[in-house]
Enzyme design. Structure first.
Site, mmCIF file in Angstrom:
data_model
loop_
_atom_site.group_PDB
_atom_site.id
_atom_site.type_symbol
_atom_site.label_atom_id
_atom_site.label_comp_id
_atom_site.label_asym_id
_atom_site.label_seq_id
_atom_site.Cartn_x
_atom_site.Cartn_y
_atom_site.Cartn_z
ATOM 1 N N SER A 41 0.870 -1.183 0.000
ATOM 2 C CA SER A 41 0.000 0.000 0.000
ATOM 3 C C SER A 41 0.902 1.226 0.000
ATOM 4 O O SER A 41 1.057 1.922 0.984
ATOM 5 C CB SER A 41 -0.935 -0.008 1.212
ATOM 6 O OG SER A 41 -0.245 0.210 2.410
ATOM 7 N N HIS A 146 -3.048 -6.083 2.329
ATOM 8 C CA HIS A 146 -2.132 -7.100 2.859
ATOM 9 C C HIS A 146 -2.760 -8.488 2.917
ATOM 10 O O HIS A 146 -2.090 -9.453 3.253
ATOM 11 C CB HIS A 146 -1.648 -6.713 4.262
ATOM 12 C CG HIS A 146 -0.746 -5.511 4.253
ATOM 13 N ND1 HIS A 146 -0.301 -4.907 5.393
ATOM 14 C CD2 HIS A 146 -0.196 -4.816 3.226
ATOM 15 C CE1 HIS A 146 0.475 -3.880 5.080
ATOM 16 N NE2 HIS A 146 0.542 -3.795 3.771
ATOM 17 N N GLU A 155 -4.743 -2.513 9.124
ATOM 18 C CA GLU A 155 -4.038 -3.053 10.295
ATOM 19 C C GLU A 155 -4.709 -2.675 11.612
ATOM 20 O O GLU A 155 -5.035 -1.516 11.827
ATOM 21 C CB GLU A 155 -2.591 -2.522 10.344
ATOM 22 C CG GLU A 155 -1.783 -2.881 9.112
ATOM 23 C CD GLU A 155 -0.430 -2.170 9.065
ATOM 24 O OE1 GLU A 155 0.131 -1.847 10.121
ATOM 25 O OE2 GLU A 155 0.045 -1.935 7.935
ATOM 26 N N GLU A 197 1.928 -9.343 6.827
ATOM 27 C CA GLU A 197 2.748 -8.963 7.983
ATOM 28 C C GLU A 197 2.521 -9.880 9.181
ATOM 29 O O GLU A 197 2.876 -9.540 10.307
ATOM 30 C CB GLU A 197 2.448 -7.510 8.373
ATOM 31 C CG GLU A 197 2.903 -6.516 7.311
ATOM 32 C CD GLU A 197 2.654 -5.063 7.700
ATOM 33 O OE1 GLU A 197 2.060 -4.824 8.769
ATOM 34 O OE2 GLU A 197 3.068 -4.184 6.925
ATOM 35 N N ASP A 233 -4.189 1.207 11.699
ATOM 36 C CA ASP A 233 -3.732 1.807 10.443
ATOM 37 C C ASP A 233 -4.742 1.459 9.352
ATOM 38 O O ASP A 233 -4.617 0.427 8.695
ATOM 39 C CB ASP A 233 -2.334 1.298 10.050
ATOM 40 C CG ASP A 233 -1.868 1.889 8.713
ATOM 41 O OD1 ASP A 233 -2.574 2.766 8.169
ATOM 42 O OD2 ASP A 233 -0.806 1.476 8.213
ATOM 43 N N GLU A 274 -3.116 5.707 12.245
ATOM 44 C CA GLU A 274 -2.249 6.072 11.113
ATOM 45 C C GLU A 274 -3.078 6.115 9.832
ATOM 46 O O GLU A 274 -3.943 5.262 9.625
ATOM 47 C CB GLU A 274 -1.172 4.977 11.018
ATOM 48 C CG GLU A 274 -0.224 5.086 9.855
ATOM 49 C CD GLU A 274 0.740 3.882 9.853
ATOM 50 O OE1 GLU A 274 1.032 3.316 10.927
ATOM 51 O OE2 GLU A 274 1.178 3.496 8.755
ATOM 52 N N ASP A 301 1.505 8.406 7.238
ATOM 53 C CA ASP A 301 2.398 7.502 6.496
ATOM 54 C C ASP A 301 2.334 7.896 5.017
ATOM 55 O O ASP A 301 3.186 8.650 4.535
ATOM 56 C CB ASP A 301 1.954 6.051 6.750
ATOM 57 C CG ASP A 301 2.648 5.028 5.871
ATOM 58 O OD1 ASP A 301 3.646 5.359 5.218
ATOM 59 O OD2 ASP A 301 2.194 3.858 5.830
ATOM 60 N N LYS A 326 9.844 5.502 6.881
ATOM 61 C CA LYS A 326 10.244 4.321 6.106
ATOM 62 C C LYS A 326 11.359 4.757 5.157
ATOM 63 O O LYS A 326 11.093 5.506 4.207
ATOM 64 C CB LYS A 326 9.061 3.821 5.284
ATOM 65 C CG LYS A 326 7.891 3.250 6.079
ATOM 66 C CD LYS A 326 6.680 3.042 5.157
ATOM 67 C CE LYS A 326 5.597 2.193 5.793
ATOM 68 N NZ LYS A 326 4.343 2.213 4.975
ATOM 69 N N HIS A 354 8.718 -0.992 9.301
ATOM 70 C CA HIS A 354 8.944 -1.998 8.265
ATOM 71 C C HIS A 354 8.028 -1.736 7.069
ATOM 72 O O HIS A 354 7.199 -0.829 7.100
ATOM 73 C CB HIS A 354 8.667 -3.399 8.835
ATOM 74 C CG HIS A 354 7.236 -3.634 9.243
ATOM 75 N ND1 HIS A 354 6.743 -4.870 9.598
ATOM 76 C CD2 HIS A 354 6.172 -2.779 9.377
ATOM 77 C CE1 HIS A 354 5.466 -4.784 9.904
ATOM 78 N NE2 HIS A 354 5.093 -3.541 9.784
ATOM 79 N N LYS A 377 7.616 0.062 14.342
ATOM 80 C CA LYS A 377 6.493 -0.737 13.845
ATOM 81 C C LYS A 377 7.074 -1.864 13.013
ATOM 82 O O LYS A 377 7.614 -1.629 11.936
ATOM 83 C CB LYS A 377 5.594 0.180 12.997
ATOM 84 C CG LYS A 377 4.305 -0.447 12.535
ATOM 85 C CD LYS A 377 3.538 0.552 11.663
ATOM 86 C CE LYS A 377 2.324 -0.085 11.051
ATOM 87 N NZ LYS A 377 1.810 0.683 9.897
HETATM 88 P P1 PGA Z 1 3.176 -1.190 2.977
HETATM 89 O O1 PGA Z 1 2.194 -0.731 4.130
HETATM 90 O O2 PGA Z 1 4.475 -1.593 3.525
HETATM 91 O O3 PGA Z 1 2.420 -2.304 2.315
HETATM 92 O O4 PGA Z 1 3.270 0.004 2.067
HETATM 93 C C1 PGA Z 1 2.492 -0.630 5.458
HETATM 94 C C2 PGA Z 1 1.777 0.542 6.018
HETATM 95 O O5 PGA Z 1 0.862 1.105 5.394
HETATM 96 O O6 PGA Z 1 2.110 0.989 7.112
HETATM 97 ZN ZN ZN Z 2 0.599 2.743 6.959
#
Ligand code: PGA
Ligand code: ZN
Length: 402
Positions: A41, A146, A155, A197, A233, A274, A301, A326, A354, A377
């Site tokens: 995502s 996911h 999430e 995940e 999230d 998030e 994010d 990230k 991650h 995270k």
């Molecule tokens: P992604 O998503 O690693 O699949 O982009 C994780 C997140 O949205 O936090």
């Molecule tokens: Zn996110």
């Protein structure tokens, strides 16, 4: 001076079984190795993970252009190396060499410099003051991009906030296990799976999932004696189309989505939310931060993508009070650090994260400690997630906290 004497890049696997890039930089007997993860995502404004020709094209650019510019450089000159990567790539989003290649080179250089200085990475980057352990966020129930057939929100996480990282990690896993047991009882005839995940995937509606998680968090909190709280999230950009948030059985306007998030946060004691809204909606992010900011981390994010320009825009309008970090969203360690510094100067918390497609690289555990980030995270279970969590436990031990 830590002279880079040789540079290699190779294809390795990520946890979804896709190829990604790993880089080795060597100086004498010292090795700096780092690999990049990949998202599912992804934010629209992220660095492009791979060029149009894919991973093969990244490796071709590495062998033909990047490798020889690395050898002879000082691995300690992180800013110079990262600028060189930008210059070599020549695009604003690493679309020619791929952001994942840039990230792996950049982090490998830091790892080499730390190895040569005979320091753990968190110490090399964070200096003698780096001594705060982040709280771990673990993904417990999931859906969205996911997992097929799961919740609309991506999430449902747990964050344990005791004084020790090792006990927090164990409490998160206890919540994960207990939620799995509860789901097995609730749906005895159905198979129970896990998403990218490691979060449980079940045919629950979003509020049901949160209710189940919040109840088990309370139970585990009583057992361990420190706060064990739910977090969310939604990754809302992924289910936003034509001006509405599209759930399985209904769709919501942006202001209805704001109201829903406010209610969920209040009713279930959610301590972090998030991407509750799509990545361009700074205004409603600010509305939510005004109403929830005192009780909850409102985290950007996809809206911020670890990018100082977007974070600055967010700070100016009060869009959030925390930033997800990230490294491969932006492509270099220097840019990642600039994002963290900007966030911290504005009083925003940072959570190093991650990606859903991970490798066993554990660099982000070190970054979270080096930056003094509030959170890490990195899932609750699964080998590629544990690589970071177990490293956090080792770092804590090395600080003499156990
Ligand atoms: P992604 O998503 O690693 O699949 O982009 C994780 C997140 O949205 O936090
Ligand atoms: Zn996110």
């Amino acid at each position: 001076m830590t002279l880079i004497e040789s540079a290699r890049a190779r294809q390795i696997l990520d946890s979804r079984g896709n190829g990604t890039v790993e880089v080795d930089l060597r100086s004498g007997a010292y090795l700096g190795r780092a690999a990049s993860a990949s998202g599912a995502s992804t934010g629209a404004h992220e660095a492009q993970s791979f060029p149009h020709g894919g991973l093969e094209e990244s490796l071709r650019v590495f062998h033909e252009e990047v490798a020889r510019r690395l050898t002879g450089r000082d691995a300690r000159d992180q800013a110079g190396l990262d600028q060189e990567l930008h210059d070599l790539d020549g695009t604003p989003n690493f679309s020619r060499m791929g952001g994942n290649l840039a990230t792996a080179v950049s982090l490998a250089s830091a790892r080499l410099a730390a190895a040569a200085a005979q320091l753990p990475l968190f110490r090399y980057l964070g200096g003698p003051g780096a001594a705060t352990l982040p709280v771990p966020f673990g993904n417990v129930i999931g859906g969205g991009r996911h997992a097929r057939g799961g919740t609309t929100f991506q999430e449902f996480l747990v964050v344990s906030q005791g004084p020790r990282a090792e006990r927090n990690v164990m409490a998160n896993v206890r919540v994960h296990r207990r939620v799995g047991e509860a789901l097995a009882l609730r749906f005895p005839e159905r198979p129970l799976g896990r998403g990218d995940e490691g979060a449980w995937v079940a045919a629950l509606d979003d509020e049901d999932a949160l209710r189940l998680l919040a109840g088990i968090c309370e139970e585990v909190e009583r057992e361990v004696g420190f706060p064990v709280r739910p977090a969310l999230d939604p990754a809302a950009s992924e289910f936003y189309r034509d001006g509405r948030y599209r759930f399985r059985d209904r769709s919501l306007s942006p202001s209805e989505q704001v109201t829903l998030i406010e209610r969920l946060v209040r009713d279930y004691g959610v301590v972090m939310v998030e991407d509750p809204l799509q990545e361009e909606d700074f205004e409603n992010f600010a509305t939510l931060t005004r109403s929830l900011g005192s009780r909850c981390k409102v985290v950007g994010d996809d809206i911020f993508v670890t990018n100082v320009t977007r974070i600055r825009q967010g700070i100016e309008c009060g869009a959030a009070n925390a930033v997800l970090i990230k490294p491969n969203q932006i492509g270099t360690l220097t840019d990642t650090r600039a994002a963290v510094d900007l966030a911290h100067r504005a009083g925003y918390a940072t959570i190093v994260s991650h990606r859903s497609g991970e490798t066993t690289d554990d660099t982000i555990a070190h970054l979270a400690v080096a930056f003094g980030s509030y959170g890490l995270k990195s899932g609750a279970v699964g080998g590629e997630r544990l690589a970071k969590l177990n490293e956090l436990i080792r770092i804590e031990e090395s600080l003499g906290r156990r």
